[in-house]
Every structure is written in structure tokens, then in C-alpha cells.
Design an enzyme around this catalytic site. Structure first.
Site, PDB file in Angstrom:
ATOM      1  N   ARG A 130      49.311  36.842  46.734  1.00  0.00           N
ATOM      2  CA  ARG A 130      48.916  36.827  45.319  1.00  0.00           C
ATOM      3  C   ARG A 130      48.897  38.248  44.753  1.00  0.00           C
ATOM      4  NH1 ARG A 130      49.191  32.227  46.978  1.00  0.00           N
ATOM      5  NH2 ARG A 130      51.323  32.717  46.481  1.00  0.00           N
ATOM      6  N   GLU A 178      52.413  39.159  44.175  1.00  0.00           N
ATOM      7  CA  GLU A 178      52.865  38.507  42.939  1.00  0.00           C
ATOM      8  C   GLU A 178      52.329  39.225  41.706  1.00  0.00           C
ATOM      9  OE1 GLU A 178      53.420  33.825  44.128  1.00  0.00           O
ATOM     10  OE2 GLU A 178      51.546  34.448  43.221  1.00  0.00           O
ATOM     11  N   SER A 194      46.444  58.154  42.149  1.00  0.00           N
ATOM     12  CA  SER A 194      46.258  58.472  43.563  1.00  0.00           C
ATOM     13  C   SER A 194      45.626  57.321  44.334  1.00  0.00           C
ATOM     14  CB  SER A 194      45.369  59.705  43.704  1.00  0.00           C
ATOM     15  OG  SER A 194      45.102  59.969  45.061  1.00  0.00           O
TER      16      SER A 194
END
EC number: 4.2.1.104
Length: 156
Positions: free
Chosen positions: A96, A99, A122
Site C-alpha cells: 500500500r 502504491e 532527508s
């Protein structure tokens, strides 16, 4: 003396042993991190092989998990970071996040560059927090905060 690791397997094996000890002792990551002076997310990352702990934190965590001296030393060594297999994650939770970056990665990049200019956020000077909050529509929501220092690109 600061030591560095060049093989990810030793820390992955240690992570497996740590997770087994954590389960046997019925400890949460927050309970393990308590008293270290470090964020729960940072200690969790170290236990999973992605960060190095300061010596005092490694000893405290080691005592809570009944780790031997070698394991406590390994927790202090600089790991080979970001060493998850070079493929699309198949674990549903990790997938997920993959995605989310596939869908919103270009949006995040565009917004960061528009607000800050050319550069990066960073992951070294970085804080991570995960909170569970009630969803007004029912159920629960995850609030994930990624707090990284902006580092501008410097022409040379």
C-alpha cells in the site's frame, strides 16, 4: 569504535530473533523503546535492521529482550540500510505504501519543489510518527507523519 555492516543477512536474522523474543515477552515496540530517549519509530527501525542504536539504548533494549552481547553489539553497528529485496513489495501493508508513492510520488515531488525549490527531503535528518485516530465516519484512521529536513541541491 564505529563499525559498519556490509551484509544484510546478519541484521535480518537478528530482527527475526528480536521479533520472536518480543512476541514471547508480549512487548510492544513502545515498551521496548521506553527509557531509551529515542522515538518509538527509530528504535523499531533499529530492531528491524535499518538503524544503529547508541550503546546505552542497545544495552537497555537488549536487557528487555534478553539479547546476548553479540546481538547488543550488532544493534550498535551501522546497517546496510534500505536493503529490502529489489522488487515490488508483496506484503499487503508495504505494498500500500508502494502504491501511495506510485499514485502520489509525482505530486509530492512537485509540491516539495514548488514550496522549497530543487532538492530533497532527508531520510537521515528525519522523524517518523504513526498514530491511530478515530474516523468520524466510523472505524479508525492511520496518521503517518514524515518529518525530514529539506536539503537544497547545490550547483558545483
Amino acid at each position: 569504535m564505529i563499525q559498519s555492516q556490509i551484509n544484510r543477512n546478519i541484521r535480518l536474522d537478528l530482527a527475526d530473533a528480536i521479533l520472536l523474543s518480543k512476541a514471547k515477552k508480549d512487548l510492544s515496540f513502545a515498551e521496548i523503546a521506553d527509557g531509551t530517549g529515542l522515538a518509538e519509530a527509530f528504535v523499531t527501525a533499529a530492531l528491524l535492521g535499518q538503524q544503529a542504536l547508541p550503546a546505552d539504548a542497545a544495552r537497555l533494549v537488549g536487557a528487555k529482550l534478553d539479547l546476548d552481547e553479540d546481538a547488543i553489539l550488532l544493534l550498535q553497528m551501522i546497517p546496510l540500510r534500505g536493503c529490502i529485496d529489489d522488487r515490488i513489495p508483496t506484503d499487503p501493508t508495504m505494498h500500500r505504501f508502494y502504491e501511495m508513492l506510485q499514485v502520489y510520488g509525482t505530486t509530492l515531488k512537485a509540491l516539495v519543489h514548488e514550496k522549497f525549490g530543487d532538492g530533497i527531503i532527508s531520510a537521515i535528518n528525519f522523524k517518523l510518527d504513526v498514530k491511530k485516530v478515530a474516523d468520524p465516519e466510523g472505524g479508525e484512521r492511520a496518521v503517518i507523519t514524515l518529518d525530514g529536513k529539506y536539503l537544497p541541491t547545490k550547483p558545483f
